[in-house]
Scaffold this active site. Structure first.
Site, PDB file in Angstrom:
ATOM      1  N   ASP A 154       0.813  -1.219   0.000  1.00 29.72           N
ATOM      2  CA  ASP A 154       0.000   0.000   0.000  1.00 29.72           C
ATOM      3  C   ASP A 154       0.845   1.267   0.000  1.00 29.72           C
ATOM      4  O   ASP A 154       0.372   2.346   0.361  1.00 29.72           O
ATOM      5  CB  ASP A 154      -0.965   0.001   1.201  1.00 29.72           C
ATOM      6  CG  ASP A 154      -2.104   0.994   1.034  1.00 29.72           C
ATOM      7  OD1 ASP A 154      -2.441   1.321  -0.116  1.00 29.72           O
ATOM      8  OD2 ASP A 154      -2.644   1.444   2.062  1.00 29.72           O
ATOM      9  N   ASP A 171      -3.453  -4.422  -5.295  1.00 25.84           N
ATOM     10  CA  ASP A 171      -2.777  -3.134  -5.542  1.00 25.84           C
ATOM     11  C   ASP A 171      -1.289  -3.260  -5.840  1.00 25.84           C
ATOM     12  O   ASP A 171      -0.619  -2.250  -6.071  1.00 25.84           O
ATOM     13  CB  ASP A 171      -2.947  -2.156  -4.360  1.00 25.84           C
ATOM     14  CG  ASP A 171      -4.377  -1.707  -4.152  1.00 25.84           C
ATOM     15  OD1 ASP A 171      -5.200  -1.924  -5.051  1.00 25.84           O
ATOM     16  OD2 ASP A 171      -4.671  -1.133  -3.095  1.00 25.84           O
ATOM     17  N   ASP A 225     -12.317   0.982   5.433  1.00 26.61           N
ATOM     18  CA  ASP A 225     -11.227   1.324   4.521  1.00 26.61           C
ATOM     19  C   ASP A 225     -10.061   2.015   5.221  1.00 26.61           C
ATOM     20  O   ASP A 225      -8.985   2.121   4.646  1.00 26.61           O
ATOM     21  CB  ASP A 225     -11.732   2.261   3.426  1.00 26.61           C
ATOM     22  CG  ASP A 225     -12.701   1.574   2.490  1.00 26.61           C
ATOM     23  OD1 ASP A 225     -12.556   0.364   2.284  1.00 26.61           O
ATOM     24  OD2 ASP A 225     -13.603   2.245   1.959  1.00 26.61           O
TER      25      ASP A 225
END
Length: 454
Positions: A102, A140, A290
């Site tokens: 991330d 991601d 989130d």
């Protein structure tokens, strides 16, 4: 940016059945120990519990492997996979351990370095058994590269390629999918380039829309474009899985912690009816935060209730054999809650226009009714000559209203509704067929259909 134990894209029992367009068939695993199931069990008197139980806790969702511990990786994987095997269901495991995860955002963490990452993957792979498992490998990791220099990108690509081969070597029946971001992030061509660099040729395909809100139709179109780009590179046979856990409402801002216009999308299934798509999955567990308002990955009942409130319950009949609508029937056994008191659903015979004898087309409708709603599968068949476009007119019974459509464009929502082909299914060869479908509220039986060729 994927939330630990649930993801947030940056910018953003039963025997196995027959195949249904994709390369995976059979029911997906519903984990009886998931956070949402535990919350429902602990809060039976909560006013939100019934909605969360019926529309979220009843459904199969991914288990996230996000806490880095080499010594427990094998046992954790084995415990989850063994439980799914015992239930004769297919587990979905989301691996989220890549170094510099991330880019240091809300879901930072993962392996301290790529050598330790490979050690974790090796141990994890030993726990996967030898039956079908679905691996969502590193959300991601390929779409979000802005924090890495060229050497770090190359090292990450090599690590993901090696991880894919390690998993496939340990369990040849594992289905491994790599990160494709989503349809409003990188272009299809750029995504295909990144997938190739990360070894998608060793994987089964790619996943998209994890933790995001883009419509399933947009993701499917994006996936077709990625597959086309990969084919152009000599990489064929790759397929897509799509996260539909919360794409049934508005799209836009990636963080869902404060949004009330989001809804759960299609219920999870391997029965996609699309040869490019292996499954619609709930990779991001609905109700998990989130990281904007709440701790990333924590289960929040107000978020879960907001996502599920007002959405039709999953039907209690078997799912249709065409692509599921925005709230598709589940492929797992129903939850262990009291049975409904409504009459069992019925499946009326299809309504059909007469077979065409010339350059025309016919349309037949198969309906799947449940309490308060229905799904319809429509088959369009060409006559004795090819057609290059079609319009199907459906006359719905009074009180019925269309709430979702797939593989067609709709004009209207009640009464007389016209459906026209989309770009990829307008051409139908002589005597051949194509399909589209829609979902509605009210009563579907009695709908009539007619077809006109363009």
């Amino acid at each position: 940016m994927a939330a630990v134990a649930g993801a947030t894209a940056a910018g953003v029992c039963l025997a196995v059945g027959s195949a249904s367009a994709g390369t995976i068939s059979g029911p997906l695993y519903r984990d009886p120990t998931s956070a949402v199931v535990r919350w429902v069990a602990a809060n039976p008197g909560d006013s939100r519990a019934a909605v969360i139980r019926d529309k979220i806790a009843s459904q199969p969702q991914a288990r996230w492997f996000a806490n880095f511990n080499i010594s427990t990786a094998q046992s954790e994987a084995a415990a989850y996979v063994d439980a799914a095997n015992a239930a004769q269901q297919i587990p979905v495991l989301s691996v989220y351990q890549i170094t510099n995860r991330d880019c240091g955002g809300a879901s930072a963490g993962g392996a301290p370095d790529l050598n330790q990452y490979q050690s974790w993957v090796s141990n994890f792979s030993r726990g996967l058994g030898n039956r079908t498992v679905i691996i969502i490998l590193e959300t991601d990791s390929l779409a979000l590269l802005t924090c890495l220099n060229s050497n770090e990108i190359n090292a990450r690509n090599q690590a993901i390629s090696t991880a894919t081969r390690t998993i496939k070597s340990a369990n040849p029946n594992a289905k491994v999918y790599l990160d494709a971001g989503h349809s409003t992030w990188n272009s299809a061509g750029e995504t295909a380039n990144r997938l190739r660099a990360a070894g998608v040729q060793y994987a089964d395909g790619f996943f998209s829309n994890v933790s995001n809100y883009n419509p399933t139709s947009s993701e499917a179109n994006f996936g077709r474009a990625v597959i086309s780009s990969l084919n152009g590179m000599g990489i064929s046979g790759k397929r897509q899985v799509i996260d539909t856990s919360r794409n049934g409402g508005a799209s836009g801002d990636w963080c869902g912690d404060d949004n009330t216009d989001r809804r759960i999308g299609m219920y999870p299934t391997t029965n996609t009816g699309d040869s490019n798509i292996d499954a619609y999955l709930w990779v991001k567990p609905p109700g998990e935060a989130d990281g904007c308002r709440y701790t990333a990955g924590s289960f929040q009942p107000d978020l879960a209730f907001s996502l599920a409130n007002g959405v039709p319950n999953p039907p209690t009949t078997a799912p249709p054999t065409t692509p599921p609508p925005t709230t598709a029937p589940p492929t797992t056994p129903p939850p262990t809650t009291p049975p409904p008191t409504t009459p069992p659903p019925t499946t009326p015979p299809p309504t059909t226009t007469p077979p065409p004898t010339g350059n025309g087309c016919s349309a037949s409708v198969a309906l799947n009714q449940w309490s308060g709603g229905f799904t319809a599968s429509v088959t369009v068949t060409a006559g004795s000559a090819d057609i290059n476009g079609w319009t199907v007119t459906i006359t719905l019974p009074s009180g019925a209203a269309v709430t979702g459509v797939w593989n067609a464009q709709a004009s209207g929502t009640s009464g007389t509704v016209r459906y026209t082909n989309v770009g990829y299914n307008g051409h139908v060869g002589a005597g051949q067929s194509t399909n589209f479908g829609f979902q509605g509220t009210g009563t579907g039986p009695g709908a009539t259909a007619s077809c006109a060729a363009a």
